[in-house]
Design an enzyme around this catalytic site. Structure first.
Site, PDB file in Angstrom:
ATOM      1  N   GLY A  48       0.847  -1.191   0.000  1.00  0.00           N
ATOM      2  CA  GLY A  48       0.000   0.000   0.000  1.00  0.00           C
ATOM      3  C   GLY A  48       0.875   1.232   0.000  1.00  0.00           C
ATOM      4  N   ASN A  52       4.233   1.807   2.292  1.00  0.00           N
ATOM      5  CA  ASN A  52       5.542   1.847   1.653  1.00  0.00           C
ATOM      6  C   ASN A  52       6.255   3.174   1.895  1.00  0.00           C
ATOM      7  OD1 ASN A  52       5.048  -0.693   0.598  1.00  0.00           O
ATOM      8  ND2 ASN A  52       4.415   0.059  -1.402  1.00  0.00           N
ATOM      9  N   PHE A 116      -6.679  -4.831  -8.017  1.00  0.00           N
ATOM     10  CA  PHE A 116      -6.703  -4.214  -6.691  1.00  0.00           C
ATOM     11  C   PHE A 116      -8.104  -4.286  -6.105  1.00  0.00           C
ATOM     12  CE2 PHE A 116      -6.861  -0.613  -3.718  1.00  0.00           C
ATOM     13  CZ  PHE A 116      -5.721  -0.872  -2.973  1.00  0.00           C
ATOM     14  N   GLY A 224      15.760   9.070 -14.928  1.00  0.00           N
ATOM     15  CA  GLY A 224      15.784  10.094 -13.897  1.00  0.00           C
ATOM     16  C   GLY A 224      14.447  10.799 -13.771  1.00  0.00           C
ATOM     17  N   GLY A 251       8.423   3.540  -6.858  1.00  0.00           N
ATOM     18  CA  GLY A 251       7.828   4.868  -6.902  1.00  0.00           C
ATOM     19  C   GLY A 251       7.544   5.401  -5.513  1.00  0.00           C
ATOM     20  N   ASP A 252       7.072   4.532  -4.623  1.00  0.00           N
ATOM     21  CA  ASP A 252       6.818   4.953  -3.241  1.00  0.00           C
ATOM     22  C   ASP A 252       8.120   5.269  -2.522  1.00  0.00           C
ATOM     23  OD1 ASP A 252       4.063   4.639  -3.530  1.00  0.00           O
ATOM     24  OD2 ASP A 252       4.133   2.528  -2.941  1.00  0.00           O
TER      25      ASP A 252
END
Length: 295
Positions: A48, A52, A116, A224, A251-252
């Site tokens: 989640g 994270n 999900f 980047g 990403g988290d």
């Protein structure tokens, strides 16, 4: 500084498909799609976005305060967060629902298919932003639709600067709603795909969005990221991962580094540099919230 992390707590079931999705899905037959993938690798992790990001913040030495809803099946998860030093005071428990569940399948090219189940996350809007918890910075990450809308307004009303990170929740909102998020937020962060969708739905260019907030960060994976401030773009080079093992959660990890840097008063490019480093560390690790890094 306490950092409020508004978003989901979920259990992630992560599966590894050793082939390529593109070799199994026939574009001409999408109208009768019936595909099964053999997944020899499977594991269940704590996940989640809020979980994270909170984990990453604690790894960097920052204080994390998740604002989320879970079901009665989350006692182990809550215990884990407490062991990590995460404040669980504002995590609500709702009876009759499972904690949110994500089923994530990754192919050999690191493409992902995710299913999900929101579960308790659908009630996240009943959990209001605390205004007496010493929170000085926050993030709106993917959560229940009503929760994201209400928490953004509550943070703005309370004068708490926040990062708007719509992530995979972006398609839930129309252009007017997304424009409102931008107007309320202090910073916006998206990946390149989300950035294109955000621009398309709002009719705003990256320059336009950056002019309405303190900064816009667009991540570009291994290339980047772009940092937009005052209509000007700064390119921050990526960090090559020592080995690409699992992109889930990177990403988290980037968002955690961004929040950590903002809480320290760093410039956005410096925050992004740390985010690229942490994201590369995460993609080179396995085990969900078990990666280790140094600030």
């Amino acid at each position: 500084m306490s950092i409020l992390v508004c978003g989901s707590l979920a259990f992630d079931t992560i599966m590894t498909f050793e082939g390529r999705f593109a070799e199994q899905i026939l574009p001409s037959q999408l109208h009768i799609l019936n595909v099964s993938f053999l997944v020899p690798g499977l594991r269940r992790e704590y996940g989640g976005c809020a979980g994270n990001i909170a984990y990453g913040l604690r790894q960097l030495g920052s204080s994390a305060v998740p604002l989320a809803m879970v079901g009665n099946d989350a006692q182990d998860y809550l215990g884990r967060l407490q062991t990590l030093g995460v404040n669980t005071q504002f995590i609500g428990i709702t009876a009759g629902n499972y904690t949110a569940q994500a089923m994530i399948m990754t192919d050999r090219d690191n493409n992902q298919i995710t299913a999900f189940h929101p579960g308790a996350m659908s009630d996240a809007h009943t959990n209001a932003v605390p205004t007496d918890a010493g929170v000085k910075l926050a993030i709106i990450s993917p959560d229940g639709r009503d929760a994201m809308l209400q928490h953004a307004q509550q943070l703005h009303t309370a004068g708490i600067p926040f990062v708007f990170d719509p992530g995979q929740g972006l398609p839930m909102f129309n252009g007017e709603e997304l424009t409102s998020f931008i107007e309320l937020a202090s910073w916006v962060t998206v990946n390149d795909y989300e950035g294109k969708m955000l621009s398309d739905r709002t009719g705003l260019s990256f320059e336009d969005i950056a002019a309405r907030v303190n900064g816009l960060i667009v991540t570009l994976g291994e290339q980047g990221c772009e940092v937009w401030e005052g209509g000007q773009k700064t390119s921050v080079p990526g960090v090559k991962a020592a080995e690409v093992l699992d992109p889930t959660g990177c990403g988290d990890a980037f968002r955690a580094a961004l929040l950590h840097g903002l809480s320290q008063g760093w410039s956005l490019p410096r925050c992004a540099e740390l985010g690229n480093k942490i994201g590369a560390t995460k993609i080179a690790s396995r085990g969900g919230q078990n990666y280790q890094f140094a600030a």
